[in-house]
Design an enzyme around this catalytic site. Sequence first.
Site, PDB file in Angstrom:
ATOM      1  NE  ARG A 183      -3.411   7.878  -1.532  1.00  0.00           N
ATOM      2  CZ  ARG A 183      -3.390   6.660  -2.051  1.00  0.00           C
ATOM      3  NH1 ARG A 183      -3.290   6.499  -3.345  1.00  0.00           N
ATOM      4  NH2 ARG A 183      -3.446   5.614  -1.258  1.00  0.00           N
ATOM      5  CG  HIS A 213      -2.013   0.941   1.238  1.00  0.00           C
ATOM      6  ND1 HIS A 213      -1.823   2.304   1.279  1.00  0.00           N
ATOM      7  CD2 HIS A 213      -3.354   0.752   1.167  1.00  0.00           C
ATOM      8  CE1 HIS A 213      -3.009   2.905   1.245  1.00  0.00           C
ATOM      9  NE2 HIS A 213      -3.954   1.984   1.182  1.00  0.00           N
TER      10      HIS A 213
END
Lengths: 251, 606
Positions: free
Chosen positions: B256, B236
């Site tokens: 995000r 990740h």
Amino acid sequence: MTDVKMQIFRGEEGEGEMVEYTIGLDEGMVLLDCVHRIQHEQEAELSCRWNCKAGKCGSCSAEINGKARLMCMTRMSDIIEETPEDEVITVRPMKTFPHIKDLVTDVSWNYEMAKAVVPLKGPEETDWVFSQFEAERAQEFRTCIECFICQDTCHVLREYRKFDEFGGPRTMVRLANFEMHPMDQEDRIPEVKDEFGIGYCNINKCCTDVCPAGINITDNAIIPLKERVVDRYYDPIKMIWRTITGRKLRT
Amino acid sequence: MTFESHEYDVIVVGAGGAGLRAAIEASRQGAKTAIICKSLLGKAHTVMAEGGAAAALGNADDRDGWKVHFKDTMKGGKYLNNWRMAQIHAQESADRIRELEQWGAVFDRTPKGLINQRNFGGHTYPRLAHVGDSTGLEIIRTLQEKGIHSGVDIFMEYTVSHLLQNDDGTCTGCVAYNRVDGAMHAFSSKSVILATGGITRCWSVCSGSWEYTGDGHALALNAGAELIDMEFVQFHPTGMVWPPSVRGILVTEGVRGEGGVLKNSEGVRFMFDNVPDMFKGDHAESEEESNEWVRQVVAGEIATVRRPPELLTRDVVAKAINKEVAEGRGSTHGGAYLDIASQRSPEEIISKLPSMHHQFKELAGVDITKEPMEVGPTAHYVMGGVRVDAETQESTVAGLFAAGEVASGLHGANRLGGNSLSDLIVFGKRAGEFAAKRATEVEQPQLDNADIDAAIAANLAPLAREGGENPGKVYDELRDMMQEKVGIIRKEAELESALEDLKEFATRVGKTNPGSSMIYNSGWHQVMDLTNMVEISTACALAALTRTESRGGHTREDHPEPDNGMWSHTTNVIRKIDGDIVINQEELIQPPAELEELLDRVKKED
Ligand SMILES: Cc1cc2nc3c(=O)[nH]c(=O)nc-3n(C[C@H](O)[C@H](O)[C@H](O)COP(=O)(O)OP(=O)(O)OC[C@H]3O[C@@H](n4cnc5c(N)ncnc54)[C@H](O)[C@@H]3O)c2cc1C
Ligand code: SF4
Ligand code: SF4
Ligand code: FES
């Protein structure tokens, strides 16, 4: 790297003693890191529970310097600052529950309480419609990580051992979650009063003070539930309303 | 050694989302069902999931539907997915989410009062049903509450150490030990479902809990089942990097999704320069376009411009951060800056990302409403796992099923965020359903006491050892080795050397000394976990060595490009034969024409 000393309770079924360890500290370490360090470098058998190491799973509860908290969210820098110079940091298992070994206790009673609460009962059709505002009333209670720190702290359980009469703050949070769920159709007030004994709580807020999820247990869960119990059992107008309509009157 | 015996129709190993959903279904079909899990109920890894569960409900953007979800999943997986699993997943996830709502899950709402959905990397439309940034907690608590009222027996804090099989290899049950008192238990079961989650504890920088030691992967391998795609590990892009003790802890992609941007030490938004060919044209090409997208999404409008490049798939973003750091443009502690403070108001940040706000404040002393976070790649998810039938989730061993992260196929070479939580409930349900069906067709297995005795003897062996290393030391060194040699960027010589090292680790594990207590002995439990970690690290390193290309969650420095030839349609299959782990390659089955039409893949083979 500086060294720190701490005493951890070692033993089985309540019998045991505080054992002192010296651990090397790195920047940013939390108490759980120290326990792991002891396991990997000194004492493979030392028992503790943990999973997420990020305050999300509620596994790592222990009493640090006498106060119940999550070991993974307790920074060593804060603990060192809080401990008086002539004293040693202490780590003990939660006192309210039967002891198993070292920092591990038997919390199964809490799971029995969970099973005793009637689950959500909503309408059959899907795609329920309710607002974010309504959602948030229930969501606060759903952030509970089941660390049982509130249960450990509540004097009704800790001192008076009312395990048969009182569900404890965690159970009240669960009941409040369903009771305030916008779609729930179950009548929960009788169980709140009788089975889970809300009357034992004297709203001194100790549970709210320790909840790592920041749930306002007393003000938002227990007091509204107490009010509904009072309305139901002691308010004549609402009692008549209910006999006529067969419905809950939401307040 | 004495043991206690039990008989069930269906045993589910694991109480995360997949295991709980499987058990609920098996019980609903009338099967006598038990769950066995290593931790307390509700503490499985699923509790940590943050961002959301992907399902094409179409509540936030009605252009969404299963076909787009299918297309996105296949593209994100670089077309190595099992197409049928991707189709079933896209078609069934919406109903599984609706069902959770009826069982008590309280998802965030749209202005119209329906389940709200958020944007995530690789998903064309806002698709993730969520609760702030603690969706996993919501899902596990809901399933747990449903599960305990479904007549399922629960053995918590038990570890399954061995699967039992009859002469023709059919799975007949398992042996487990109680972590609390060390007692041994033998379970006869007509079906066994593995729902044990992943393997990411094999790396020293990871987002997973202690449970992630690949137990289910190893149990299946040792039972003769096939594992596929073991080279594909998702790093990740955004784990915490500072302070050292929290390194690896996840920072949700939701940051995000809510508009957070990535910058290097020079303040440059480097993702604009890191768009791979297959995604060219899909994302915003200027900061203005990107900011306009955030504005539209925040205002609850339907987006008419393209999304920010920060929302590219995880493999792409992780490698981009890695490159910035390698080229000297990293953050103070060797990561990138993730900045939401400059994009959203403090109130919005606290309401949308409460646990991130709390996590940084408590663990790093950073206020994310004012300052950027420092982030870097962390081992997060394994795409590889037990090969299963797409419809039934049965493995290549009769009577043995797998669902959730331990199973493989849905995600191909790279998983899209949010597709795991939906995977758990879609395929957990199917596994439960078909395991229960099998239970109506076969007799209760008779267990062989000799097999049980052998399993118990193996479990007890470490307690009798005198002298030897602390298992914790071997554990730390194994994880450091995997991080260094089988990490995000791999090369032949290092992978070969990792395989050599792993042989040595296997020997060392066999000599560790965990003490002699059977009562909640953390050291003893760790020795068992370590045995699985060594097996699964070997499977992963071997698959990584074999695949001489870079694709999704597998990057080879010595073969940096995706291969348009053989590897674009080939699967690595791992199996154990006479005690040795062996690997071979198989042609991947391609989707039928009507589904192929939905894909926007660029030409496959030159
Ligand atoms: C921090 C974080 C955030 C994430 N966020 C998201 C997200 O937003 N969206 C998304 O889709 N995915 C997300 N993921 C991925 C997703 O959470 C996991 O892939 C998923 O929860 C795995 O679920 P599972 O049911 O397969 O296994 P788990 O939930 O890991 O459960 C495994 C179970 O198996 C048991 N077990 C293991 N071995 C044994 C054994 N030997 N004997 C007995 N029991 C055993 C364990 O005790 C446990 O109960 C995230 C992952 C992490 C780490
Ligand atoms: S407020 Fe009530 S439930 Fe909370 S600690 Fe006090 S007595 Fe216990
Ligand atoms: S209410 Fe708070 S203190 Fe009590 S169990 Fe839940 S999270 Fe822990
Ligand atoms: S380890 Fe999960 S809360 Fe501490």
